[in-house]
Design an enzyme around this catalytic site. Structure first.
Site, short mmCIF file in Angstrom:
data_model
loop_
_atom_site.label_atom_id
_atom_site.label_comp_id
_atom_site.label_asym_id
_atom_site.label_seq_id
_atom_site.Cartn_x
_atom_site.Cartn_y
_atom_site.Cartn_z
N HIS A 47 24.58 53.97 47.75
CA HIS A 47 25.59 54.32 48.75
C HIS A 47 25.49 53.38 49.96
O HIS A 47 26.48 52.77 50.37
CB HIS A 47 25.37 55.78 49.18
CG HIS A 47 26.34 56.25 50.22
ND1 HIS A 47 27.41 57.05 49.93
CD2 HIS A 47 26.40 56.03 51.56
CE1 HIS A 47 28.10 57.30 51.03
NE2 HIS A 47 27.49 56.70 52.05
N GLU A 48 24.31 53.26 50.51
CA GLU A 48 24.15 52.43 51.71
C GLU A 48 24.43 50.96 51.41
O GLU A 48 24.97 50.24 52.24
CB GLU A 48 22.75 52.61 52.32
CG GLU A 48 22.43 54.04 52.79
CD GLU A 48 23.52 54.66 53.67
OE1 GLU A 48 24.25 53.93 54.36
OE2 GLU A 48 23.64 55.91 53.65
N HIS A 64 28.06 50.31 51.72
CA HIS A 64 28.46 50.01 53.10
C HIS A 64 28.04 48.58 53.44
O HIS A 64 28.78 47.84 54.09
CB HIS A 64 27.75 50.95 54.08
CG HIS A 64 28.31 52.34 54.13
ND1 HIS A 64 29.63 52.59 54.39
CD2 HIS A 64 27.71 53.55 53.96
CE1 HIS A 64 29.82 53.92 54.39
NE2 HIS A 64 28.68 54.51 54.13
N HIS A 94 30.25 45.94 52.03
CA HIS A 94 31.57 45.98 52.69
C HIS A 94 31.50 45.11 53.95
O HIS A 94 32.43 44.38 54.28
CB HIS A 94 31.92 47.42 53.07
CG HIS A 94 33.37 47.62 53.43
ND1 HIS A 94 33.83 48.76 54.03
CD2 HIS A 94 34.44 46.82 53.28
CE1 HIS A 94 35.13 48.65 54.22
NE2 HIS A 94 35.53 47.49 53.79
ZN LIG Z 1 28.20 56.57 54.02
#
Ligand SMILES: [Zn+2]
Length: 650
Positions: free
Chosen positions: A441-442, A445, A448
């Site tokens: 998940h991290e 980010h 991105h």
């Molecule tokens: Zn998040």
């Protein structure tokens, strides 16, 4: 441009240095404001240079304060924050600058977006209002922040007020040892078990508490907390409504959407209703199964809300017989990280090379990112827990990709921070599957931000990305962490090097999907309540009536009259989620839909992954996410994809 070196030479002198930097920046801003230049290059380019300069300077301190917290970092941080907030409000009130920016035009798409965002920021801060309304807005904002505080404080007080003492050991017979140890205490020389409304304690009894009467008692206390907050809610709603009206919106929901990806009130409402409708049939089945189970094992023929967690846990155990301890030996931290980097490398055709650079802790690993042999970014991983580190996991962006006013290209960098178990010289750090998901998940980010290729800083990477879609790339990557072919790459037993069995791999996915429809329905209930509540002005009993109306569809069990869930809904009344709670699911539809495009039976769909990188990751906040999405796939995301992600057929 080279990357910044991570260091703070003089913590004590930091606030003074910041003061000097801010003064220098205000001076530069003043010169820009007062000049005759109304070109993009003469105004908004140099302003973004200043943003980067400030971010580069301040991020090491805010980061250090989170990961190597000490009295010194706290002090420097506390002395810095008021300076920064004063600085940003000075800029927000700079009307001369606002009027100047309004005159700037550009044919460049990125520059146009920067201009548009900047103007919107000024307008939403009240720059176009007559003086008396400006004052009013300021007062409203101040009172709103007070009220949020009061809401939290009331909730905290109510949470701390309650305790439930259990004397009979058989009533706590099923509570896991670690939770029981927490609950165990002595009163008048007698061993008793104390449960409170603090989340871990509350959940322990709701999930494992044998005695139904006690489950009902603690549940009732929990859902009827903080009755005082109903007045606070009324005032909050009234002021938010007023604020929206002052700024020219019909409702607070409309105001909220002004900065979000979702285009209209109807879009959000229809989306939530569609999601709820589609999850409903399966949710009913899930509940039926649970009712039958409770009847079969305990003769319960009137299942209540306070029974759900308890029987769900038991049914889960019966169905899957699965827990973290079974998979943990297969998730060795360094192998998982390597696996993740390999997945990202393959998907997006980049290379990670470990480098030795200055860092804040010797456990930190740093990698430079290369794209077709060319240096493109830097990422730091700080993955293990320590007492100086704030809990949880997060991605923190530091440098941003952009081209500055001198035409020089800057490369991005970011930190990934987690709190995984400690590695020592003889034992490696082993992760729960949840931790693996968190890391993916991290990293979502992270890429991105790091794969951002825009030339304009304020819309590059994660900058300028609307709030209801920021979780899209993170949840996208997260979805890979449940896939067999992905897990097989790095799930090897840390002692025997044995690969994880197919049976265990299947269970990882099956447990994720367990009761997923009931979960979705619950999120729809919260989201619809939050969103509808801000569509017009609701006061007093109307708030409860609205909630009751939504629950007719979303709540499959009768809700007792004493349930005043809203008085504890801190996300929207004390946090930033008002008329924005839908974001979780909104972004997840994009994630799920994109995910299914990028995988196929044989592994990755390289062409789609390239498109995802090109249209989504590279483009940051340069356009609305839904526009970027349409450009990528030529269509809108499908709600069905989200259901499919949880194994729900529609
Ligand atoms: Zn998040």
């Amino acid at each position: 441009m080279q990357f910044q070196e991570f260091k703070i030479d003089n913590l004590e002198g930091f606030p003074k240095e910041l003061e000097r930097l801010l003064a220098k920046q205000l001076d530069s801003i003043d010169k820009i404001t007062k000049s005759d230049d109304i070109s993009y290059a003469g105004v908004l380019k140099p302003l973004q240079d200043l943003d980067e300069e400030l971010e580069n300077f301040f991020t090491p301190l805010s980061h250090l304060n989170s990961v190597e917290n000490s009295e010194e970092t706290q002090k420097a941080y506390e002395l810095s924050l008021p300076q920064l907030s004063k600085f940003s409000s000075t800029i927000a009130q700079n009307e001369e600058l606002f009027h100047k920016i309004k005159k700037i035009t550009s044919t460049d798409l990125e520059a146009k977006k920067v201009i548009e965002n900047d103007i919107r920021g000024f307008v939403l801060a009240g720059a176009e209002l007559p003086l008396e309304h400006k004052k009013e807005l300021e007062e409203i904002d101040m009172r709103l922040s007070e009220l949020s505080n009061i809401f939290s404080q009331n909730l905290l007080d109510a949470t701390n007020e309650f305790e439930m003492i259990i004397e009979d050991k058989k009533d706590v017979a099923e509570i896991p040892a670690s939770d029981l140890a927490q609950a165990k205490t002595e009163i008048d020389g007698k061993t008793v078990y104390k449960f409170t409304l603090q989340i871990p304690s509350y959940l322990a009894y709701m999930t494992y508490g044998t005695n139904r009467k006690y489950r009902q008692e603690i549940s009732k206390a929990y859902v009827s907390r903080a009755p005082k907050n109903s007045d606070v809610i009324d005032e909050l709603l009234k002021l938010k409504y007023k604020k929206a009206q002052l700024l020219g919106f019909d409702s607070f929901a409309e105001y909220s959407l002004a900065t979000k990806d979702a285009n209209s009130i109807d879009d959000v409402t229809n989306f939530l209703e569609e999601l709820g409708d589609k999850a409903l049939p399966k949710a009913k089945e899930e509940l039926e199964e649970l009712k039958e189970f409770a009847l079969r094992i305990d003769g319960i023929d009137d299942l209540h809300g306070y029974d759900v967690a308890y029987y769900s846990e038991k049914l889960k155990k019966e169905k899957f017989d699965f827990d973290d301890s079974m998979t943990k030996p297969y998730f060795e931290q360094s192998k998982v990280l390597r696996g993740l980097l390999d997945v990202v490398s393959e998907l997006f055709d980049v290379e990670f090379r470990e480098v030795e650079v200055k860092v804040w802790n010797k456990k930190v690993k740093t990698f430079d990112i290369y794209r077709v042999g060319e240096l493109a970014g830097r990422i730091y991983f700080d993955l293990e827990a320590r007492k100086e580190k704030r809990g949880g996991a997060w991605m923190h962006d530091w440098e941003t990709h952009f081209v500055d006013s001198k035409g020089e290209q800057h490369l991005p960098s970011a930190f990934i921070v987690c709190n995984f178990s400690l590695s020592t010289d003889d034992t490696p750090s082993l992760l729960r599957h949840d931790d693996v998901v968190t890391l993916f998940h991290e990293m979502g980010h992270g890429i991105h931000h790091l794969f951002g290729k825009c030339n304009e800083r304020s819309i590059s990477g994660i900058n300028g990305v609307a709030w209801d879609v920021v979780e899209f790339p993170s949840q996208f990557l997260e979805a890979f962490a449940y896939e067999k072919p992905i897990l097989k790459r790095f799930a090897f037993h840390y002692e025997t090097n044995e690969p994880m069995s197919d049976e265990l791999l299947d269970k990882i996915k099956d447990t994720k999907n367990y009761q997923a429809s009931l979960g979705i329905l619950r999120q729809v209930e919260f989201s619809l309540f939050d969103f509808n509540l801000h569509k017009k002005l609701y006061q007093g009993d109307e708030v409860q009536e609205l909630l009751d109306g939504i629950r007719k569809k979303t709540s499959l069990l009768p809700v007792p009259k004493y349930n005043k869930f809203q008085n504890g809904f801190a996300h929207i009344f004390a946090g930033g989620y008002s008329a924005g709670y839908y974001s979780y699911k909104w972004a997840e539809v994009l994630s799920a839909d994109a995910f299914f495009e990028c995988i196929d039976e044989n592994g990755f769909n390289q062409e789609k992954a390239d498109g995802y990188q090109k249209y989504i990751l590279n483009r940051g906040g340069s356009e609305e996410m839904s526009e970027l999405y349409k450009k990528w796939l030529g269509r809108e995301p499908k709600v069905e994809s989200l259901l499919k992600l949880y194994g729900i057929e529609v």
